[in-house]
Motif scaffolding. Structure first.
Motif, PDB file in Angstrom:
ATOM      1  N   GLY A  19      -8.201   2.865  -8.268  1.00  0.00           N
ATOM      2  CA  GLY A  19      -9.027   2.278  -7.210  1.00  0.00           C
ATOM      3  C   GLY A  19      -9.208   3.307  -6.103  1.00  0.00           C
ATOM      4  O   GLY A  19      -8.247   3.939  -5.668  1.00  0.00           O
ATOM      5  N   TYR A  59     -16.940   1.613   0.631  1.00  0.00           N
ATOM      6  CA  TYR A  59     -15.623   2.172   0.939  1.00  0.00           C
ATOM      7  C   TYR A  59     -15.823   3.443   1.779  1.00  0.00           C
ATOM      8  O   TYR A  59     -16.458   4.400   1.339  1.00  0.00           O
ATOM      9  CB  TYR A  59     -14.832   2.513  -0.335  1.00  0.00           C
ATOM     10  N   LYS A  84     -20.184   0.073  -6.765  1.00  0.00           N
ATOM     11  CA  LYS A  84     -20.706  -1.275  -6.476  1.00  0.00           C
ATOM     12  C   LYS A  84     -21.664  -1.250  -5.290  1.00  0.00           C
ATOM     13  O   LYS A  84     -21.639  -0.322  -4.488  1.00  0.00           O
ATOM     14  CB  LYS A  84     -19.582  -2.246  -6.078  1.00  0.00           C
ATOM     15  N   GLN A 182     -14.771  -7.857 -12.222  1.00  0.00           N
ATOM     16  CA  GLN A 182     -13.715  -7.294 -11.365  1.00  0.00           C
ATOM     17  C   GLN A 182     -13.313  -8.411 -10.411  1.00  0.00           C
ATOM     18  O   GLN A 182     -14.061  -8.768  -9.501  1.00  0.00           O
ATOM     19  CB  GLN A 182     -14.267  -6.085 -10.598  1.00  0.00           C
ATOM     20  N   LEU A 213      -1.467  -5.498  -7.114  1.00  0.00           N
ATOM     21  CA  LEU A 213      -0.158  -5.563  -6.442  1.00  0.00           C
ATOM     22  C   LEU A 213      -0.241  -6.430  -5.191  1.00  0.00           C
ATOM     23  O   LEU A 213       0.610  -6.334  -4.312  1.00  0.00           O
ATOM     24  CB  LEU A 213       0.312  -4.147  -6.073  1.00  0.00           C
ATOM     25  N   ARG A 215      -2.158  -6.197  -2.733  1.00  0.00           N
ATOM     26  CA  ARG A 215      -2.309  -5.287  -1.582  1.00  0.00           C
ATOM     27  C   ARG A 215      -0.970  -4.763  -1.058  1.00  0.00           C
ATOM     28  O   ARG A 215      -0.825  -4.456   0.123  1.00  0.00           O
ATOM     29  CB  ARG A 215      -3.095  -5.985  -0.458  1.00  0.00           C
ATOM     30  N   GLY A 216       0.019  -4.727  -1.920  1.00  0.00           N
ATOM     31  CA  GLY A 216       1.340  -4.219  -1.539  1.00  0.00           C
ATOM     32  C   GLY A 216       2.364  -5.333  -1.403  1.00  0.00           C
ATOM     33  O   GLY A 216       3.567  -5.076  -1.389  1.00  0.00           O
ATOM     34  N   VAL A 284      -5.642  -0.032  -9.652  1.00  0.00           N
ATOM     35  CA  VAL A 284      -4.511   0.200  -8.745  1.00  0.00           C
ATOM     36  C   VAL A 284      -4.957   1.032  -7.545  1.00  0.00           C
ATOM     37  O   VAL A 284      -5.646   2.041  -7.706  1.00  0.00           O
ATOM     38  CB  VAL A 284      -3.373   0.939  -9.496  1.00  0.00           C
ATOM     39  N   GLY A 285      -4.529   0.600  -6.355  1.00  0.00           N
ATOM     40  CA  GLY A 285      -4.828   1.351  -5.134  1.00  0.00           C
ATOM     41  C   GLY A 285      -3.565   2.041  -4.651  1.00  0.00           C
ATOM     42  O   GLY A 285      -2.524   1.397  -4.535  1.00  0.00           O
ATOM     43  N   HIS A 291       3.584   6.924  -6.421  1.00  0.00           N
ATOM     44  CA  HIS A 291       3.219   5.544  -6.784  1.00  0.00           C
ATOM     45  C   HIS A 291       2.221   5.521  -7.944  1.00  0.00           C
ATOM     46  O   HIS A 291       2.267   4.630  -8.796  1.00  0.00           O
ATOM     47  CB  HIS A 291       2.640   4.807  -5.569  1.00  0.00           C
ATOM     48  N   GLN A 294       4.179   6.009 -10.991  1.00  0.00           N
ATOM     49  CA  GLN A 294       4.879   4.758 -11.342  1.00  0.00           C
ATOM     50  C   GLN A 294       3.937   3.788 -12.063  1.00  0.00           C
ATOM     51  O   GLN A 294       4.335   3.091 -12.993  1.00  0.00           O
ATOM     52  CB  GLN A 294       5.411   4.077 -10.087  1.00  0.00           C
TER      53      GLN A 294
HETATM   54  N1  LIG Z   1     -14.084  -5.930  -5.883  1.00  0.00           N
HETATM   55  C1  LIG Z   1     -13.463  -6.197  -4.779  1.00  0.00           C
HETATM   56  O1  LIG Z   1     -13.862  -7.058  -4.008  1.00  0.00           O
HETATM   57  C2  LIG Z   1     -12.221  -5.420  -4.421  1.00  0.00           C
HETATM   58  C3  LIG Z   1     -11.385  -5.842  -3.378  1.00  0.00           C
HETATM   59  C4  LIG Z   1     -10.237  -5.085  -3.124  1.00  0.00           C
HETATM   60  C5  LIG Z   1      -9.945  -3.954  -3.873  1.00  0.00           C
HETATM   61  N2  LIG Z   1     -10.794  -3.564  -4.876  1.00  0.00           N
HETATM   62  C6  LIG Z   1     -10.489  -2.397  -5.749  1.00  0.00           C
HETATM   63  O2  LIG Z   1      -9.154  -2.501  -6.192  1.00  0.00           O
HETATM   64  C7  LIG Z   1      -8.410  -1.341  -5.823  1.00  0.00           C
HETATM   65  C8  LIG Z   1      -6.976  -1.703  -5.506  1.00  0.00           C
HETATM   66  O3  LIG Z   1      -6.949  -2.669  -4.477  1.00  0.00           O
HETATM   67  P1  LIG Z   1      -5.868  -2.703  -3.332  1.00  0.00           P
HETATM   68  O4  LIG Z   1      -5.594  -1.344  -2.808  1.00  0.00           O
HETATM   69  O5  LIG Z   1      -6.307  -3.760  -2.397  1.00  0.00           O
HETATM   70  O6  LIG Z   1      -4.621  -3.326  -4.064  1.00  0.00           O
HETATM   71  P2  LIG Z   1      -3.255  -3.035  -4.739  1.00  0.00           P
HETATM   72  O7  LIG Z   1      -3.380  -1.975  -5.762  1.00  0.00           O
HETATM   73  O8  LIG Z   1      -2.808  -4.381  -5.141  1.00  0.00           O
HETATM   74  O9  LIG Z   1      -2.305  -2.585  -3.553  1.00  0.00           O
HETATM   75  C9  LIG Z   1      -2.318  -1.356  -2.946  1.00  0.00           C
HETATM   76  C10 LIG Z   1      -1.111  -1.279  -2.032  1.00  0.00           C
HETATM   77  O10 LIG Z   1       0.071  -1.271  -2.847  1.00  0.00           O
HETATM   78  C11 LIG Z   1       0.874  -0.155  -2.497  1.00  0.00           C
HETATM   79  N3  LIG Z   1       1.492   0.405  -3.708  1.00  0.00           N
HETATM   80  C12 LIG Z   1       0.873   0.837  -4.829  1.00  0.00           C
HETATM   81  N4  LIG Z   1       1.779   1.291  -5.727  1.00  0.00           N
HETATM   82  C13 LIG Z   1       2.978   1.165  -5.131  1.00  0.00           C
HETATM   83  C14 LIG Z   1       4.297   1.488  -5.540  1.00  0.00           C
HETATM   84  N5  LIG Z   1       4.557   1.997  -6.732  1.00  0.00           N
HETATM   85  N6  LIG Z   1       5.314   1.232  -4.670  1.00  0.00           N
HETATM   86  C15 LIG Z   1       5.077   0.706  -3.451  1.00  0.00           C
HETATM   87  N7  LIG Z   1       3.842   0.382  -3.007  1.00  0.00           N
HETATM   88  C16 LIG Z   1       2.810   0.619  -3.851  1.00  0.00           C
HETATM   89  C17 LIG Z   1      -0.064   0.849  -1.890  1.00  0.00           C
HETATM   90  O11 LIG Z   1       0.674   1.651  -0.997  1.00  0.00           O
HETATM   91  P3  LIG Z   1       0.653   3.256  -1.140  1.00  0.00           P
HETATM   92  O12 LIG Z   1      -0.691   3.659  -0.679  1.00  0.00           O
HETATM   93  O13 LIG Z   1       1.771   3.676  -0.260  1.00  0.00           O
HETATM   94  O14 LIG Z   1       0.887   3.564  -2.585  1.00  0.00           O
HETATM   95  C18 LIG Z   1      -1.100  -0.036  -1.191  1.00  0.00           C
HETATM   96  O15 LIG Z   1      -0.674  -0.372   0.101  1.00  0.00           O
HETATM   97  C19 LIG Z   1      -9.208  -0.734  -4.664  1.00  0.00           C
HETATM   98  O16 LIG Z   1      -8.984   0.640  -4.500  1.00  0.00           O
HETATM   99  C20 LIG Z   1     -10.620  -1.042  -5.057  1.00  0.00           C
HETATM  100  O17 LIG Z   1     -11.086  -0.073  -5.995  1.00  0.00           O
HETATM  101  C21 LIG Z   1     -11.916  -4.286  -5.152  1.00  0.00           C
END
Ligand SMILES: NC(=O)c1ccc[n+]([C@@H]2O[C@H](COP(=O)([O-])OP(=O)(O)OC[C@H]3O[C@@H](n4cnc5c(N)ncnc54)[C@H](OP(=O)(O)O)[C@@H]3O)[C@@H](O)[C@H]2O)c1
Length: 324
Positions: A19, A59, A84, A182, A213, A215-216, A284-285, A291, A294
């Motif tokens: 992501g 973004y 998108k 998605q 995750l 969002r963490g 994964v973001g 991370h 991992q």
């Molecule tokens: N279509 C939509 O409406 C929509 C909405 C939201 C997101 N997205 C897409 O989904 C992607 C991911 O979304 P997201 O960033 O919201 O969610 P996520 O992957 O659920 O969560 C990201 C968070 O988790 C933490 N994290 C990741 N791996 C970790 C690990 N091994 N240990 C500890 N913390 C960890 C990250 O911190 P660190 O940075 O410290 O690793 C970050 O703060 C986005 O980049 C985007 O492409 C789409």
């Protein structure tokens, strides 16, 4: 790296999609990485065999696409790039958002320009547009496929009845149909299991969940949610249903299992998603190479049926979230 076929597209994608919402410009959100640090993560992802990248025009208001295009320089052909449109790009220009023909054509051209690509592999509608008939949107998207600027179409969070209607409309009109969904799906948000995921399964739609995750929230003990820059400022983590419907207990069970298995919480949360047949690749973001590594290692974790039941048991229905 493990690869899978994305829905009925025939395209092979890595089971971890990177992501790119956290890449681009820290002017947009304080937890977003600027160019140089973003490029390090993209480079490591390529080394790890990740070939699937998800971004969006909104973004960092275009910077995420620009930085991704830069990071994939020399790797465009072997990458599967998804972007998108829908959210408004310029405050003073109402046609820079929505899903009208004008918005789609102009925003797609701008995205391709920033990505430095002539064709994008997957072009997704970020949300449902209540002001544009879906037939108009599908017509514009179908034309983009015919022109060769888009290979496949995807959709993001919406109601299942809307998605079913869109698939029906494309079939009725002989237009290109959406190949992927998605959606918001993780251990503490499972409302999609009622309608959307079975619909996708029946229709051969590839599923690529966002915020796997939470969002963490699923990556560290819930008492420590504000321990990171994003945790401090991410409103979602406080207002969101993650804390309702059994969320804290699920978080504690993820921590317990992670300790038993000698892995991290994030890895357990990802392994749970990767065990779901209807999931092709979670998006994964991360802003950390460690991370990211991992996440890739989580592909090797095997959860038993009783582990899965234990993680799922505290879940209670929560209000729909991620779209309206
Ligand atoms: N279509 C939509 O409406 C929509 C909405 C939201 C997101 N997205 C897409 O989904 C992607 C991911 O979304 P997201 O960033 O919201 O969610 P996520 O992957 O659920 O969560 C990201 C968070 O988790 C933490 N994290 C990741 N791996 C970790 C690990 N091994 N240990 C500890 N913390 C960890 C990250 O911190 P660190 O940075 O410290 O690793 C970050 O703060 C986005 O980049 C985007 O492409 C789409």
């Amino acid at each position: 790296m493990e690869y899978t076929t994305l829905g009925d597209t025939g395209m092979q994608v890595s089971r971890i999609c990177l992501g790119c919402m956290s890449f681009g410009s820290s002017d947009w959100r304080d937890w977003v990485l600027d160019e140089e640090e973003s490029l390090e993560i993209i480079e490591r992802a390529i080394d790890l065999g990740i070939n699937f990248f998800d971004t969006a025009n909104m973004y960092s208001l275009g910077e995420s696409e620009r930085v991704l295009g830069e990071g994939l320089e020399g790797h465009h052909e072997e990458s599967v790039v998804a972007t998108k449109c829908f959210f408004r790009m310029r405050e003073d220009d109402p046609n820079s958002g929505g899903l009208s023909r004008k918005a789609i054509e102009q925003e797609l051209e701008a995205s391709l320009d920033r990505l430095g690509m002539e064709t994008v592999d997957l072009y997704q509608i970020h949300r449902w547009d209540y002001d544009t008939p879906i037939e108009t949107t599908l017509g514009a998207l179908d034309d983009a496929v015919r022109r060769g600027t888009v290979r496949y179409l995807g959709a993001s969070s919406m109601w299942a009845h809307q998605f079913a209607g869109a698939l029906h409309a494309s079939d009725r009109l002989g237009l290109e149909r959406f190949a992927t969904m998605q959606n918001h799906y993780n251990l503490v948000y499972r409302e999609e299991e009622r309608e959307m995921l079975p619909l996708c399964e029946n229709e051969g739609i590839g599923v690529i969940p966002w915020s796997p995750l939470a969002r963490g929230y699923l990556a560290r003990p819930h008492e420590e949610i504000d321990a990171t820059a994003r945790g401090e400022s991410e409103e979602y983590l406080y207002e969101h249903p993650y804390r309702e419907g059994g969320g804290p207990e699920i978080n504690e069970r993820v921590a317990e299992l992670a300790e038993d298995e000698g892995v991290t919480m994030a890895q357990i949360a990802l392994a749970w998603l990767l065990h779901k047949d209807w999931v092709d690749a979670p998006i994964v973001g991360t802003t950390s190479v460690e991370h990211l590594e991992q996440a890739v290692e989580a592909l090797e974790i095997s959860l038993s049926a009783s582990d899965i039941e234990y993680l799922e048991e505290p879940y209670e229905p929560v209000p729909a979230s991620g779209h309206s």
